[in-house]
Design an enzyme around this catalytic site. Structure first.
Site, PDB file in Angstrom:
ATOM      1  N   ARG A   1      39.631  37.948  28.970  1.00 29.34           N
ATOM      2  CA  ARG A   1      40.936  37.379  29.283  1.00 29.34           C
ATOM      3  C   ARG A   1      41.397  36.404  28.202  1.00 29.34           C
ATOM      4  NH1 ARG A   1      40.896  38.050  35.334  1.00 29.34           N
ATOM      5  NH2 ARG A   1      42.929  37.459  36.115  1.00 29.34           N
TER       6      ARG A   1
ATOM      7  N   ARG B   1      50.398  41.485  48.665  1.00 30.22           N
ATOM      8  CA  ARG B   1      49.076  42.099  48.447  1.00 30.22           C
ATOM      9  C   ARG B   1      48.073  41.676  49.510  1.00 30.22           C
ATOM     10  NH1 ARG B   1      46.109  41.929  42.676  1.00 30.22           N
ATOM     11  NH2 ARG B   1      46.009  39.671  42.938  1.00 30.22           N
TER      12      ARG B   1
ATOM     13  N   ARG C   1      44.282  37.306  49.684  1.00 30.98           N
ATOM     14  CA  ARG C   1      43.603  36.409  48.745  1.00 30.98           C
ATOM     15  C   ARG C   1      44.263  35.039  48.757  1.00 30.98           C
ATOM     16  NH1 ARG C   1      42.696  39.385  43.041  1.00 30.98           N
ATOM     17  NH2 ARG C   1      43.192  37.267  42.373  1.00 30.98           N
TER      18      ARG C   1
ATOM     19  N   ARG D   1      49.163  31.511  37.176  1.00 31.19           N
ATOM     20  CA  ARG D   1      48.334  32.601  36.625  1.00 31.19           C
ATOM     21  C   ARG D   1      49.118  33.381  35.571  1.00 31.19           C
ATOM     22  NH1 ARG D   1      46.385  36.084  41.185  1.00 31.19           N
ATOM     23  NH2 ARG D   1      44.833  36.840  39.740  1.00 31.19           N
TER      24      ARG D   1
HETATM   25  P1  AMP Z   1      41.378  38.357  39.322  1.00 30.38           P
HETATM   26  O1  AMP Z   1      40.703  38.775  40.579  1.00 30.38           O
HETATM   27  O2  AMP Z   1      40.990  39.205  38.141  1.00 30.38           O
HETATM   28  O3  AMP Z   1      42.856  38.234  39.485  1.00 30.38           O
HETATM   29  O4  AMP Z   1      40.830  36.888  38.959  1.00 30.38           O
HETATM   30  C1  AMP Z   1      40.969  35.811  39.872  1.00 30.38           C
HETATM   31  C2  AMP Z   1      40.616  34.511  39.194  1.00 30.38           C
HETATM   32  O5  AMP Z   1      39.260  34.546  38.702  1.00 30.38           O
HETATM   33  C3  AMP Z   1      41.438  34.158  37.952  1.00 30.38           C
HETATM   34  O6  AMP Z   1      42.685  33.561  38.300  1.00 30.38           O
HETATM   35  C4  AMP Z   1      40.490  33.188  37.243  1.00 30.38           C
HETATM   36  O7  AMP Z   1      40.478  31.925  37.883  1.00 30.38           O
HETATM   37  C5  AMP Z   1      39.125  33.833  37.489  1.00 30.38           C
HETATM   38  N1  AMP Z   1      38.800  34.804  36.415  1.00 30.38           N
HETATM   39  C6  AMP Z   1      38.736  36.163  36.533  1.00 30.38           C
HETATM   40  N2  AMP Z   1      38.419  36.737  35.360  1.00 30.38           N
HETATM   41  C7  AMP Z   1      38.264  35.723  34.464  1.00 30.38           C
HETATM   42  C8  AMP Z   1      37.933  35.667  33.070  1.00 30.38           C
HETATM   43  N3  AMP Z   1      37.712  36.779  32.332  1.00 30.38           N
HETATM   44  N4  AMP Z   1      37.875  34.439  32.482  1.00 30.38           N
HETATM   45  C9  AMP Z   1      38.076  33.310  33.192  1.00 30.38           C
HETATM   46  N5  AMP Z   1      38.410  33.296  34.497  1.00 30.38           N
HETATM   47  C10 AMP Z   1      38.497  34.480  35.150  1.00 30.38           C
END
Ligand code: AMP
Length: 216
Positions: A88, A127, A160, A171
């Site tokens: 990311r 969602r 979520r 985000r």
């Molecule tokens: P997601 O389920 O992919 O939308 O991720 C939810 C949350 O997890 C994000 O808003 C971040 O707080 C954390 N997160 C997920 N992937 C990463 C990553 N590669 N690096 C840092 N934080 C992450």
């Protein structure tokens, strides 16, 4: 085959990862799901990342590499895997490249799934996800057949905590600042493919598979 799915929150990375995983028979690694499991199980990692994730901020690279390094060396990843939510940041992409080079592997393709703010916000607000397998639904456009339960595994459907407009906005900001530069990073390496997500999910999956030359 190592596939990365990137794109803004709500663009459908999770849905497409699951579909590709099923078709290609390689695991889908959703780092966000792994982090949420840590929070639920109250592990040390869970305690560290809980409040960071609540604010829609990024977890530290050290923690992310711990998680990724461990997971991609599991036995089921030896024929490949699909990454959803990692890398990311440029530093994560750099570190991941080095990690793969060290073990003689490389990324096959990076799909950059695109959409616009209004559509993404609408998806995020509606969602709902399966607590068990992570499958995603929408409370208007894609309801589970049995209200409250997952069509795939019968797990409980939930919302979520970070799927609110306010957290979505932070985000998106985080995505624009930290993750968008990865588009250029992977373009330079000649492995980036842009995918328009404004279509039904089955058509998008078909397009992804076509790019992979998968004969399914
Ligand atoms: P997601 O389920 O992919 O939308 O991720 C939810 C949350 O997890 C994000 O808003 C971040 O707080 C954390 N997160 C997920 N992937 C990463 C990553 N590669 N690096 C840092 N934080 C992450």
């Amino acid at each position: 085959m190592i596939i990365i799915l990137m794109g803004a929150p709500g663009v459908g990375k999770g849905t497409q990862s699951l579909a590709l995983s099923e078709k290609l028979r390689i695991p889908h690694i959703a780092v966000g799901d792994i982090l949420r499991k840590h929070i639920k199980e109250e592990t040390d990692i869970g305690k560290e990342v809980g409040s960071i994730m609540k604010q829609g901020l990024l977890v530290s690279d050290i923690t992310m590499f711990d998680i990724i390094n461990q997971r991609i060396h599991d036995d089921d990843c030896k024929n490949g895997f699909i990454l959803d939510g990692f890398p990311r940041t440029i530093s994560q992409a750099d570190g991941f490249e080095r990690l793969l080079t060290d073990v003689g592997r490389r990324i096959t393709v990076v799909f950059n799934i695109e959409s616009n703010y209004k559509i993404l916000l609408d998806r995020i607000k509606g969602r709902i996800v399966c607590k068990n397998c992570g499958a995603t639904y929408h409370n208007v456009y894609h309801k589970p057949q049995l209200d409250g339960y997952c069509d795939i595994c019968e797990g409980i459907i939930t919302k979520r905590k970070d799927d609110t407009e306010e957290i979505f906005n932070s985000r998106i900001e985080e995505y624009n600042q930290q993750t968008k530069p990865l588009i250029g990073f992977y373009q330079q390496r000649g492995i980036l493919i842009n995918i328009d997500s404004n279509d039904v999910k089955e058509n998008i999956t078909e397009r992804l598979l076509k790019h992979l030359g998968a004969n399914i």
